[in-house]
Design an enzyme around this catalytic site. Sequence first.
Site: not given
Length: 297
Positions: A72, A94, A163, A206, A265
């Site tokens: 994270r 990832r 990201h 978002d 991102e």
Amino acid sequence: MFTSHLSFEATLSPSISRHSLNGLTIVKIQSPTCDAAISLHGGQLIQFKPAGHQDVIWLSNKAIFSAEKAIRGGVPVCWPWFGPVSSPSHGFARISQWQLLDLTDNEQLVTIRLKLSASKQTQTLWPHDFSAVLTFTMGETLRINLEMTNTGESSWQWSGALHTYFNIAEATETWITGAGTTYIDNRQNNLFCETSEALIINQPIDRVYTAPDETIDIHDQGNQRIIHVRNEGHNTAVIWNPWKELSRSMGDMSDDGYETMVCVEANQYAKDLASGALLMPGENNALSTEISVTSLA
Ligand code: TA6
């Protein structure tokens, strides 16, 4: 801070060393121009602090370092798809083990290249041949380039994102310019929206901005700086802040984690797998982000 849990393994060059953390391999850079760190698990940069500046990259103080999970924070490599268009969400890059390809260290500038190739594991998730190389160029600025090659006999389609989690002093004192005036709002069932104002980080966000400028600026007022994010090879830019409720619900993020981070991102967006960017056999493509800081102090 993760650095206090590193176990030294080897010196690779004057500025670069290899460490382990919970069984994961971490490559650490300490040069006259920056401190940085990259996890081979996920090919994920987890620290970037240019000399004389606060950390530019945010890492959760509850990040879980495990081969089973994405770390994270830092710069997760979401590839060969973005979001929940297939499983696992944000692709397998990832959560894959990348190999250290090579490195250069001339003190002012360090480059590290990592490689991920198709394997039985990846082909159970995505039945294609590929090779992917991440190039990290670290000095006063940070540049991350993801180059992908179709090494197979048939074409495939991809989407993805670098990201990046940015470290900011205080969300409500931070605003973003350069993302453009049109976005898809993931919080309104992918509703297409228009806006004019700079985006202030004072609510859950978002958004997939559909026509961003090449450079997006994060006005990190509390740290008296502007963080510049110059993306290439993308068709959109995603801005995300989970805000209070989602922060509380994530076990790898502290309840107040949202107050000091925002994701901006570099994104090659596709609403589903079949809408991804096409890559023919033998062709390659790239997605990159370059991060620099202007101090206002
Ligand atoms: O980039 C924004 C986003 O797609 C959000 O929707 C949220 O899911 C975020 O990525 C983090 O995803 P993760 O799988 O890392 O929890």
